[in-house]
Design an enzyme around this catalytic site. Structure first.
Site, short mmCIF file in Angstrom:
data_model
loop_
_atom_site.label_atom_id
_atom_site.label_comp_id
_atom_site.label_asym_id
_atom_site.label_seq_id
_atom_site.Cartn_x
_atom_site.Cartn_y
_atom_site.Cartn_z
CG HIS A 166 -2.16 -0.84 1.00
ND1 HIS A 166 -2.91 -1.34 2.05
CD2 HIS A 166 -2.77 -1.25 -0.15
CE1 HIS A 166 -3.94 -2.03 1.56
NE2 HIS A 166 -3.86 -2.00 0.24
CG ASP A 203 -0.34 4.01 3.76
OD1 ASP A 203 -0.45 3.05 2.99
OD2 ASP A 203 -0.84 4.01 4.91
CG HIS A 204 2.74 0.99 4.81
ND1 HIS A 204 3.09 0.78 6.12
CD2 HIS A 204 1.42 1.31 4.83
CE1 HIS A 204 2.03 0.94 6.90
NE2 HIS A 204 1.01 1.27 6.14
CG ASP A 224 -1.38 -0.85 7.37
OD1 ASP A 224 -0.61 -0.29 8.16
OD2 ASP A 224 -1.84 -0.29 6.36
#
Length: 303
Positions: free
Chosen positions: A64, A66-67, A211
């Site tokens: 993802h 944002d990582h 997450d």
């Protein structure tokens, strides 16, 4: 040597002015490690005075944005600044293709070598070790395949007490035996190794659980960690939203910390809906008292 953890980004999904997306810098026994690399990570490193050319390993939890969206700029800047040291990247098997294809299209030619190590495990599995630390990966429960990491000090030999060396006139062979935890056997006497050595210090460890939904297997995999970072995207008020998006609440993170009997819990990956994160802190504290909500630039040290 201490564990030294710098929070480079504490938010989720999108960066905001007061909170970057996920990235952490870990100095563990002088191993310089970047954990996840969201958008803007290299700017956060400059802001918080982290020398990114010293990074030896990068661990990416999942794909993802944002990582990991910040990794392209970071790797390029390392090259523009003349890096020659090889860099190891541990992450999803597809990550190598993504990076190499991006650089191919942009005609980016790095001045150093990238070494990719795919991470795709179904149970807690060791993915790296040297003479000082070892790193384990384990699956998390998210919307896409995602992994957490446990960074752990390796078992050391005993330290022999110099006074006992002098008292018993220990030979080099006998000293080496005691260091290995073996009794020193002589013709007429046996010297128990525990009488010759200092007690071992507790091995230090740091667990990174980004997450994930509430996952009952986690406490066994991270049992007794000195420091646990566990995502807390929502409060219990938004439990349905947490379930739908594959995330945890602050209360659930605290429950994992309690079951795992960790030393300290760090909460992060906060939804941008929370301008004030005090409710998340209070929710977690009602279950596990030794907890902090991280902020960008925070440094945590385990001696």
């Amino acid at each position: 040597m201490p564990i030294n953890l710098t929070i480079l980004g504490s938010g989720s999904a999108v960066p905001v002015l007061h909170r970057g997306v996920t990235a952490q810098y870990l100095n563990f026994n002088e191993r310089r490690i970047l954990i996840d690399c969201g958008e803007g990570t290299q700017l956060q490193m400059r802001k918080f005075k982290v020398k990114f050319q010293r990074i030896q390993m990068i661990f990416i939890s999942h794909l993802h944005g944002d990582h990991y969206f910040g990794i392209f700029g970071l790797l390029t800047s390392m090259s523009l600044w003349g890096r020659t040291q090889e860099l190891a990247i541990y992450g999803p098997p597809e990550l190598e293709e993504i990076i190499r294809h991006n650089f191919k299209l942009a005609q980016v030619y790095l001045s150093y070598q990238l070494n990719f190590y795919p991470v795709d495990v179904k149970e807690k599995t060791r993915i790296f070790e040297d003479n000082s630390i070892e790193v384990f990966a384990f699956p998390l429960k998210h919307r896409i395949k995602c992994h957490g990491f446990l960074f752990q000090e390796k078992e050391k030999e005993y330290r022999v007490n110099p006074e006992k060396i002098e008292k018993y006139k220990l030979s080099l062979t006998e000293i080496l035996s005691a260091k290995r935890g073996e009794d020193v056997k002589r013709i007429n006497v046996t010297l128990p190794f525990k009488d010759l050595v200092f007690p071992k210090e507790k091995l230090k460890s740091y667990a990174y659980c980004t997450d994930t939904k509430f996952y009952t297997k986690l406490p066994d995999w991270i049992k007794g960690a000195d420091l646990l970072y566990h995502e807390a995207t929502f409060t219990q008020e938004h439990l349905d939203r947490a379930k739908a998006t594959g995330h945890s609440t602050a209360a659930q993170a605290a429950e994992i910390a309690s079951q795992a009997q960790v030393g300290q819990l760090l909460l992060g990956h906060f939804s941008s809906r929370y301008k004030n994160i005090d409710p998340l802190l209070e929710e977690a504290k009602s279950i596990f008292p030794s907890v902090s909500c991280v902020k960008d630039g925070d440094v945590f040290i385990v001696n």
